[in-house]
Write a protein that holds these residues in place. Sequence first.
Motif, PDB file in Angstrom:
ATOM      1  N   ILE A   1       0.844  -1.200   0.000  1.00  0.00           N
ATOM      2  CA  ILE A   1       0.000   0.000   0.000  1.00  0.00           C
ATOM      3  C   ILE A   1       0.877   1.247   0.000  1.00  0.00           C
ATOM      4  N   GLY A   2       2.065   1.133   0.584  1.00  0.00           N
ATOM      5  CA  GLY A   2       3.021   2.229   0.494  1.00  0.00           C
ATOM      6  C   GLY A   2       3.441   2.492  -0.944  1.00  0.00           C
ATOM      7  N   LEU A   3       3.656   1.423  -1.719  1.00  0.00           N
ATOM      8  CA  LEU A   3       4.025   1.571  -3.124  1.00  0.00           C
ATOM      9  C   LEU A   3       2.885   2.171  -3.944  1.00  0.00           C
ATOM     10  N   VAL A   4       1.658   1.758  -3.638  1.00  0.00           N
ATOM     11  CA  VAL A   4       0.506   2.347  -4.320  1.00  0.00           C
ATOM     12  C   VAL A   4       0.478   3.853  -4.081  1.00  0.00           C
ATOM     13  N   CYS A   5       0.672   4.249  -2.837  1.00  0.00           N
ATOM     14  CA  CYS A   5       0.650   5.679  -2.512  1.00  0.00           C
ATOM     15  C   CYS A   5       1.908   6.390  -2.999  1.00  0.00           C
TER      16      CYS A   5
ATOM     17  N   LEU B   1     -10.927  -3.425  -5.303  1.00  0.00           N
ATOM     18  CA  LEU B   1     -11.817  -2.595  -6.119  1.00  0.00           C
ATOM     19  C   LEU B   1     -11.772  -1.140  -5.670  1.00  0.00           C
ATOM     20  N   THR B   2     -11.720  -0.936  -4.361  1.00  0.00           N
ATOM     21  CA  THR B   2     -11.671   0.425  -3.834  1.00  0.00           C
ATOM     22  C   THR B   2     -10.419   1.149  -4.304  1.00  0.00           C
ATOM     23  N   LEU B   3      -9.279   0.460  -4.243  1.00  0.00           N
ATOM     24  CA  LEU B   3      -8.014   1.091  -4.601  1.00  0.00           C
ATOM     25  C   LEU B   3      -7.877   1.322  -6.104  1.00  0.00           C
ATOM     26  N   VAL B   4      -8.282   0.344  -6.912  1.00  0.00           N
ATOM     27  CA  VAL B   4      -8.182   0.510  -8.365  1.00  0.00           C
ATOM     28  C   VAL B   4      -9.029   1.693  -8.823  1.00  0.00           C
ATOM     29  N   ALA B   5     -10.250   1.784  -8.293  1.00  0.00           N
ATOM     30  CA  ALA B   5     -11.122   2.909  -8.658  1.00  0.00           C
ATOM     31  C   ALA B   5     -10.497   4.232  -8.244  1.00  0.00           C
ATOM     32  N   GLY B   6      -9.902   4.263  -7.066  1.00  0.00           N
ATOM     33  CA  GLY B   6      -9.293   5.496  -6.585  1.00  0.00           C
ATOM     34  C   GLY B   6      -8.065   5.894  -7.383  1.00  0.00           C
ATOM     35  N   CYS B   7      -7.188   4.929  -7.668  1.00  0.00           N
ATOM     36  CA  CYS B   7      -5.923   5.234  -8.359  1.00  0.00           C
ATOM     37  C   CYS B   7      -6.140   5.763  -9.768  1.00  0.00           C
ATOM     38  N   SER B   8      -7.151   5.272 -10.452  1.00  0.00           N
ATOM     39  CA  SER B   8      -7.368   5.668 -11.848  1.00  0.00           C
ATOM     40  C   SER B   8      -7.639   7.168 -11.985  1.00  0.00           C
ATOM     41  N   THR B   9      -8.197   7.795 -10.967  1.00  0.00           N
ATOM     42  CA  THR B   9      -8.527   9.215 -11.063  1.00  0.00           C
ATOM     43  C   THR B   9      -7.286  10.106 -10.986  1.00  0.00           C
ATOM     44  N   TYR B  10      -6.203   9.592 -10.416  1.00  0.00           N
ATOM     45  CA  TYR B  10      -4.966  10.373 -10.342  1.00  0.00           C
ATOM     46  C   TYR B  10      -4.379  10.605 -11.736  1.00  0.00           C
TER      47      TYR B  10
ATOM     48  N   ALA C   1       0.960   2.981 -12.943  1.00  0.00           N
ATOM     49  CA  ALA C   1       1.606   1.830 -12.295  1.00  0.00           C
ATOM     50  C   ALA C   1       1.012   1.578 -10.910  1.00  0.00           C
ATOM     51  N   GLY C   2       0.660   2.643 -10.205  1.00  0.00           N
ATOM     52  CA  GLY C   2       0.048   2.492  -8.887  1.00  0.00           C
ATOM     53  C   GLY C   2      -1.277   1.757  -8.943  1.00  0.00           C
ATOM     54  N   ALA C   3      -2.075   2.027  -9.977  1.00  0.00           N
ATOM     55  CA  ALA C   3      -3.350   1.334 -10.140  1.00  0.00           C
ATOM     56  C   ALA C   3      -3.136  -0.169 -10.313  1.00  0.00           C
ATOM     57  N   LEU C   4      -2.098  -0.551 -11.037  1.00  0.00           N
ATOM     58  CA  LEU C   4      -1.805  -1.971 -11.241  1.00  0.00           C
ATOM     59  C   LEU C   4      -1.318  -2.630  -9.947  1.00  0.00           C
ATOM     60  N   ILE C   5      -0.460  -1.943  -9.204  1.00  0.00           N
ATOM     61  CA  ILE C   5       0.062  -2.509  -7.954  1.00  0.00           C
ATOM     62  C   ILE C   5      -1.059  -2.743  -6.949  1.00  0.00           C
ATOM     63  N   SER C   6      -2.100  -1.908  -6.977  1.00  0.00           N
ATOM     64  CA  SER C   6      -3.191  -2.041  -6.006  1.00  0.00           C
ATOM     65  C   SER C   6      -3.904  -3.389  -6.113  1.00  0.00           C
ATOM     66  N   LEU C   7      -3.791  -4.044  -7.257  1.00  0.00           N
ATOM     67  CA  LEU C   7      -4.418  -5.363  -7.424  1.00  0.00           C
ATOM     68  C   LEU C   7      -3.752  -6.431  -6.567  1.00  0.00           C
ATOM     69  N   ALA C   8      -2.565  -6.137  -6.035  1.00  0.00           N
ATOM     70  CA  ALA C   8      -1.844  -7.106  -5.208  1.00  0.00           C
ATOM     71  C   ALA C   8      -2.224  -7.028  -3.734  1.00  0.00           C
TER      72      ALA C   8
END
Length: 463
Positions: free
Chosen positions: A31-35, A88-97, A196-203
């Motif tokens: 989650i640190g990498l996602v952020c 799902l929560t993270l992928v949806a959130g990351c895409s808006t960045y 890349a963050g959106a993809l990492i969130s799937l993990a």
Amino acid sequence: MGFEGDEELAATAPNKSTFRYNSPLVQVSLIGLVCFCCPGMFNALSGMGGGGQVDHKVVNNANTALYTTFAVFGILGGGIYNILGPRLTLVAGCSTYVLYAGSFLYYNHHEHQDFAIVAGALLGVGAGLLWAAQGAIMTSYPPTHRKGTYISLFWSIFNMGGVIGGLIPFILNYHRGEAASVNDGTYIGFMAFMAAGALISLAILPPSKVVRNDGTRCSNIKYSNVRTESIEILKLFLNWKMLLIVPAAWSSNFFYTYQFNNVNGELFNLRTRGFNNVFYWGAQMLGSVGIGYIMDFSFQSRRMRGFVGISVVAVLGTAIWAGGLANQLRYSRGDKLEKLFDFKDSGADYAGPFVLYFSYGLLDAMFQSMVYWVIGALANDSEILSRYSGFYKGVQSAGAAVAWQVDTHNVSFMSQLIVNWCLTTVAYPLLVVLVILAVKDEAGAEEGTTEEATPTSAKPANT
């Protein structure tokens, strides 16, 4: 190395491997990498002052829209997380960045701010989802007695994004010292990291799949429903613990507008802003590690660690804002510097403002890590902490929305500094009261039992 299917093994014996895929350390690092990729790059973009644009009103209006929707979805985000789960929560959130950074690329060519404002509003929705998920993961996955350490781990990885993100405009605009706005490549670089963050969130694994080294699961909850979450979110506004956190939450992003636009954006030229941001976010890594150590290891008593941590941040914060006051006396909105500071050409004159901006980054990380530690000490259940974290981010974002509009309406720099200093100062005694009343040292509290937790929330996996 363990995977999702290792639940039965974890149920029969504790797994001591720290680097299992389903360990809290790995999941908090992810989650640190996602952020790192999404909010970290957003922070670097904002830290340039005006989002890298000469006209600060564009980013001020975009960020007002952003933090307005963020305030709503920050509060709702905890409930949405409990319904959808982390992925799902993270992928949806990351895409808006990605869309937000792209809107400034568009503005570089067309200078129409409508797209930036709409993208900002959508990012507020996405950021509310992302930070609610992040808060739940960071505060509920770690062992109870090491929450400060894991918070500092997250904060260090996350703010490395700001460091790398600061290097992007610095390198790509190094020979454009007199330029007003950053080039297209800067925004494209930000967009690549955010994708890349959106993809990492799937993990990221759900809390029921994460097993600590002692065999306890982070949570055995089932996904919630809209009715339950709506009721629980409304209860937060009458929860005395959350009300005591409101001043800290409101102030914790309020100062960004002043620091980014009116310190970094007003005192330094374009390439130096990127250079400064490398150290601003680097200071955040140092600050989070320092306060994390105090909050976990300074005393045996958890309550005493809270007192000491809040006191250290209060003393340091007072000193830094006093330094900011001394710096602000040198210029104003109507009387700006004749020549902007450059890290290569300004010599010793550059040192003081640079150290101040570095110190602002240090204080930000210590202040927010301290607040997250207090929130994490209130409960251990992922459902509860996702709502608490969402409430914190919602109030924080409401404050930020006001701050960006305050700057848009040309409020004096000195007034902004004084308000920021007062807001953070008010927060400290209220956090002390919260620690006195709600943070316990009893064995039951250390084991993860709270008055609000569900009976199955922190039981060993072999029960």
